[in-house]
Scaffold this active site. Sequence first.
Site, PDB file in Angstrom:
ATOM      1  N   ASN A  61       0.887  -1.283   0.073  1.00 41.91           N
ATOM      2  CA  ASN A  61      -0.155   0.126  -0.236  1.00 41.91           C
ATOM      3  C   ASN A  61       0.862   1.377  -0.055  1.00 41.91           C
ATOM      4  O   ASN A  61       0.897   2.168   0.964  1.00 41.91           O
ATOM      5  CB  ASN A  61      -0.897  -0.132   1.065  1.00 41.91           C
ATOM      6  CG  ASN A  61      -2.023   0.788   1.031  1.00 41.91           C
ATOM      7  OD1 ASN A  61      -2.363   1.426  -0.184  1.00 41.91           O
ATOM      8  ND2 ASN A  61      -3.155   0.400   1.689  1.00 41.91           N
ATOM      9  N   HIS A  92      -8.697   2.596   9.167  1.00 40.40           N
ATOM     10  CA  HIS A  92      -9.155   1.704   8.488  1.00 40.40           C
ATOM     11  C   HIS A  92     -10.676   1.324   9.342  1.00 40.40           C
ATOM     12  O   HIS A  92     -11.505   0.637   8.342  1.00 40.40           O
ATOM     13  CB  HIS A  92      -8.230   0.365   9.095  1.00 40.40           C
ATOM     14  CG  HIS A  92      -7.117   0.284   7.850  1.00 40.40           C
ATOM     15  ND1 HIS A  92      -5.997   0.832   8.104  1.00 40.40           N
ATOM     16  CD2 HIS A  92      -7.098  -0.472   6.850  1.00 40.40           C
ATOM     17  CE1 HIS A  92      -5.238   0.702   6.997  1.00 40.40           C
ATOM     18  NE2 HIS A  92      -5.911  -0.163   6.255  1.00 40.40           N
TER      19      HIS A  92
END
Length: 186
Positions: A61, A92
Amino acid sequence: SAVVSDFIVFEITADVINNAAGFGFSGVDERGCFHWDLLSNINIWNIETATSFKMYVGNWNIQTTAWLKRVCYDRAPWYPTALTFLLSAVWHGLYPGYYFTFITGIFMTLAARMIRYNFRHFFTSSKPLKMSYDVATWLVTQLSVCYTVAPFVLLAVEPTVKLYRYMPSCYKYKIKDIYQALVGML
């Protein structure tokens, strides 16, 4: 594992879409080769060969990691590693597994950094020593990532605690098997 494969397929698909739209084009080098890595989000080779937790995280990522570095790590007045991991957890969502993962990630990153700083210089004098250090840190990194990321996939407290109760005995037997295999090769 199948879950990791799903994440990798997602990341590669994102790269393909960015490149198809022309967003990933970073230019032409001196040999006339086109480069499509401007928005690359994953470097599979560097993940699979990572010899530190930081190297693993830095190649997964990638764009989000760069954003977190600019927005949080570089600006944090204190504890930049901890604050960056905590921001990532909040980013998240609210599942407890995210917090297990990112809080454990703080300790894994700091421990790996401290071990590298204090011990790596003992292994740089020869190629065999350097290679043994790299193999050992690769193995420890892979085990650390498995340990750290499992709650991210499990999401809830109960399965995470159950896994963590079982895991130490699992690692104990695996490490014993690896040691016996290495001794048997000598």
